[in-house]
Each structure stands twice: as C-alpha cells, then as structure tokens.
Design a protein around this motif. Structure first.
Motif, mmCIF file in Angstrom:
data_model
loop_
_atom_site.group_PDB
_atom_site.id
_atom_site.type_symbol
_atom_site.label_atom_id
_atom_site.label_comp_id
_atom_site.label_asym_id
_atom_site.label_seq_id
_atom_site.Cartn_x
_atom_site.Cartn_y
_atom_site.Cartn_z
ATOM 1 N N LYS A 82 -68.693 3.310 57.287
ATOM 2 C CA LYS A 82 -68.448 2.352 56.201
ATOM 3 C C LYS A 82 -69.472 2.529 55.080
ATOM 4 C CE LYS A 82 -67.901 -2.541 55.226
ATOM 5 N NZ LYS A 82 -68.068 -3.886 55.683
ATOM 6 N N ILE A 83 -70.722 2.695 55.457
ATOM 7 C CA ILE A 83 -71.792 2.894 54.463
ATOM 8 C C ILE A 83 -71.525 4.152 53.648
ATOM 9 C CG2 ILE A 83 -74.248 3.493 54.198
ATOM 10 C CD1 ILE A 83 -74.710 1.634 56.706
ATOM 11 N N LEU A 84 -71.167 5.232 54.330
ATOM 12 C CA LEU A 84 -70.898 6.489 53.623
ATOM 13 C C LEU A 84 -69.718 6.361 52.663
ATOM 14 C CD1 LEU A 84 -71.433 9.060 56.501
ATOM 15 C CD2 LEU A 84 -72.894 8.732 54.506
ATOM 16 N N ARG A 85 -68.683 5.664 53.089
ATOM 17 C CA ARG A 85 -67.509 5.495 52.229
ATOM 18 C C ARG A 85 -67.825 4.663 50.989
ATOM 19 N NH1 ARG A 85 -63.173 7.537 54.663
ATOM 20 N NH2 ARG A 85 -62.967 7.381 56.901
ATOM 21 N N ILE A 89 -73.105 8.424 46.881
ATOM 22 C CA ILE A 89 -73.921 9.514 47.399
ATOM 23 C C ILE A 89 -73.952 10.643 46.372
ATOM 24 C CG2 ILE A 89 -74.205 11.178 49.270
ATOM 25 C CD1 ILE A 89 -72.539 9.253 51.010
ATOM 26 N N MET A 90 -75.144 11.159 46.156
ATOM 27 C CA MET A 90 -75.326 12.250 45.190
ATOM 28 C C MET A 90 -75.681 13.534 45.940
ATOM 29 S SD MET A 90 -75.096 10.705 42.185
ATOM 30 C CE MET A 90 -76.022 11.552 40.938
ATOM 31 N N PHE A 91 -75.226 14.657 45.396
ATOM 32 C CA PHE A 91 -75.599 15.965 45.911
ATOM 33 C C PHE A 91 -75.788 16.889 44.716
ATOM 34 C CE2 PHE A 91 -74.567 20.244 47.459
ATOM 35 C CZ PHE A 91 -75.506 20.347 48.459
ATOM 36 N N GLU A 99 -63.126 13.416 48.619
ATOM 37 C CA GLU A 99 -62.964 14.519 49.577
ATOM 38 C C GLU A 99 -64.323 14.962 50.134
ATOM 39 O OE1 GLU A 99 -61.073 19.010 49.719
ATOM 40 O OE2 GLU A 99 -60.486 17.666 48.094
ATOM 41 N N ASP A 100 -65.331 15.012 49.262
ATOM 42 C CA ASP A 100 -66.680 15.377 49.715
ATOM 43 C C ASP A 100 -67.213 14.349 50.715
ATOM 44 O OD1 ASP A 100 -66.712 17.606 48.051
ATOM 45 O OD2 ASP A 100 -67.728 16.546 46.410
ATOM 46 N N LYS A 101 -66.987 13.065 50.418
ATOM 47 C CA LYS A 101 -67.441 12.012 51.336
ATOM 48 C C LYS A 101 -66.757 12.154 52.690
ATOM 49 C CE LYS A 101 -68.827 8.333 48.191
ATOM 50 N NZ LYS A 101 -68.591 6.928 47.806
ATOM 51 N N GLU A 102 -65.462 12.466 52.675
ATOM 52 C CA GLU A 102 -64.736 12.651 53.937
ATOM 53 C C GLU A 102 -65.341 13.799 54.744
ATOM 54 O OE1 GLU A 102 -62.501 10.604 55.334
ATOM 55 O OE2 GLU A 102 -62.850 9.344 53.569
ATOM 56 N N ASP A 103 -65.763 14.870 54.065
ATOM 57 C CA ASP A 103 -66.418 15.990 54.743
ATOM 58 C C ASP A 103 -67.725 15.536 55.399
ATOM 59 O OD1 ASP A 103 -64.392 17.740 54.037
ATOM 60 O OD2 ASP A 103 -65.506 18.615 52.348
ATOM 61 N N VAL A 104 -68.496 14.748 54.671
ATOM 62 C CA VAL A 104 -69.762 14.236 55.216
ATOM 63 C C VAL A 104 -69.486 13.337 56.421
ATOM 64 C CG1 VAL A 104 -71.764 12.763 54.746
ATOM 65 C CG2 VAL A 104 -71.007 14.420 53.022
ATOM 66 N N ILE A 105 -68.491 12.474 56.306
ATOM 67 C CA ILE A 105 -68.143 11.569 57.407
ATOM 68 C C ILE A 105 -67.712 12.372 58.631
ATOM 69 C CG2 ILE A 105 -66.437 9.850 58.154
ATOM 70 C CD1 ILE A 105 -66.614 8.751 55.206
ATOM 71 N N GLU A 106 -66.897 13.391 58.444
ATOM 72 C CA GLU A 106 -66.462 14.230 59.560
ATOM 73 C C GLU A 106 -67.651 14.921 60.223
ATOM 74 O OE1 GLU A 106 -63.588 14.672 61.361
ATOM 75 O OE2 GLU A 106 -63.137 12.877 60.199
ATOM 76 N N PHE A 107 -68.593 15.408 59.400
ATOM 77 C CA PHE A 107 -69.788 16.044 59.936
ATOM 78 C C PHE A 107 -70.585 15.051 60.793
ATOM 79 C CE2 PHE A 107 -74.331 16.975 59.643
ATOM 80 C CZ PHE A 107 -74.357 18.233 60.203
ATOM 81 N N VAL A 108 -70.761 13.846 60.299
ATOM 82 C CA VAL A 108 -71.504 12.821 61.039
ATOM 83 C C VAL A 108 -70.789 12.502 62.350
ATOM 84 C CG1 VAL A 108 -72.254 10.400 61.018
ATOM 85 C CG2 VAL A 108 -72.634 11.838 59.008
ATOM 86 N N LYS A 109 -69.466 12.373 62.321
ATOM 87 C CA LYS A 109 -68.706 12.096 63.550
ATOM 88 C C LYS A 109 -68.897 13.205 64.578
ATOM 89 C CE LYS A 109 -64.960 9.277 61.646
ATOM 90 N NZ LYS A 109 -63.512 9.224 61.360
ATOM 91 N N ILE A 110 -68.841 14.453 64.118
ATOM 92 C CA ILE A 110 -69.028 15.590 65.023
ATOM 93 C C ILE A 110 -70.437 15.575 65.609
ATOM 94 C CG2 ILE A 110 -69.221 18.123 65.106
ATOM 95 C CD1 ILE A 110 -66.893 18.128 63.003
ATOM 96 N N ALA A 111 -71.423 15.288 64.773
ATOM 97 C CA ALA A 111 -72.809 15.233 65.253
ATOM 98 C C ALA A 111 -72.991 14.120 66.272
ATOM 99 C CB ALA A 111 -73.760 15.046 64.068
ATOM 100 N N LEU A 112 -72.437 12.944 66.006
ATOM 101 C CA LEU A 112 -72.573 11.826 66.937
ATOM 102 C C LEU A 112 -71.864 12.116 68.260
ATOM 103 C CD1 LEU A 112 -72.140 8.807 64.492
ATOM 104 C CD2 LEU A 112 -74.261 9.614 65.561
#
Length: 130
Positions: A82-85, A89-91, A99-112
């Motif tokens: 929720k926070i990420l969405r 966020i800047m890069f 789409e970039d945020k979704e990539d970050v969220i997917e990465f976090v889910k995979i890591a968790l």
C-alpha cells in the motif's frame, strides 16, 4: 469486521502452516486449532500466544481492529504494498510511473517470499537438530 476464526485461518495460511504445524509452534493440539478455526474462542492466554507468534495485536486477532500491528511495529507485506502504491517514489530524479511501481512491488513480494521460505527452512533445520 472479520471474526477470530477467519483471522486465525488467514494468518496461518499466510505463514504457510498447517493446523498441526501451528499447534506445535504455540503448544496446542491440532484439534484445538481446528476448533478455533470453526468458531470456538480460545482462552486469553492462547490469544496472547497467537498474537506473539504472528506479531499481531490481540484486538486484530479477535476482529476488534483492522490494524494488525502496534504503532511501533514494522508494517506487514500488505502495508508495504500500500505504501509503495501511494508514495511518490523517485528513481534517478524522476518519479516512478504506475508500471514502474508495479515492478518494485513485484520485486518486494518475491523478496519477502524468499525470506519466508528461508526462515521456514531454518526452522525445520533447527527442529531436526534438537
């Protein structure tokens, strides 16, 4: 609001545990966990053990609150998503688009998920070494 039995089952499944595995971790019987998930309420001490195990508040477990953690506790994976969405966020000096945020969220889910799997393997190894 959600009731205790639904919350317990949700948390147990989120942790990838069977009723028997959860029972072993909190010092209960599998049948007791099944009864709780069927609607029977546990004694106060059991609710506290479950809250400690899951890192949740007793009010959350009992369905009295939708806030899972105390204010000073770390956010849950759902909170992180929720926070990420909702964050800006800047890069490299530019804001991330959807789409970039979704990539970050997917990465976090995979890591968790990897962390959870590793911890479960470590717990099994510890139990086997006893």
């Amino acid at each position: 609001m959600v009731d205790f039995s639904a919350r317990l089952k949700e948390l147990r499944e989120e942790y990838g545990l069977t009723q028997k595995e959860l029972a072993g971790k909190i010092g209960a019987k599998r049948g007791t966990i099944a009864a709780w998930e069927a609607g029977r309420l546990p004694e106060r001490q059991a609710v506290e053990r479950l809250a400690d195990f899951f890192g949740a508040t007793t009010d959350y477990l009992l369905g009295r609150s939708d806030q899972r953690y105390r204010q000073d506790d770390a956010p849950s994976p759902a909170d992180i998503e929720k926070i990420l969405r909702e964050s800006h966020i800047m890069f490299d000096g530019a804001p991330l688009d959807g789409e970039d945020k979704e990539d970050v969220i997917e990465f976090v889910k995979i890591a968790l998920k990897a962390i959870k799997k590793r911890r479960k393997q470590q717990e099994k190894a510890t139990e086997q070494n006893r």
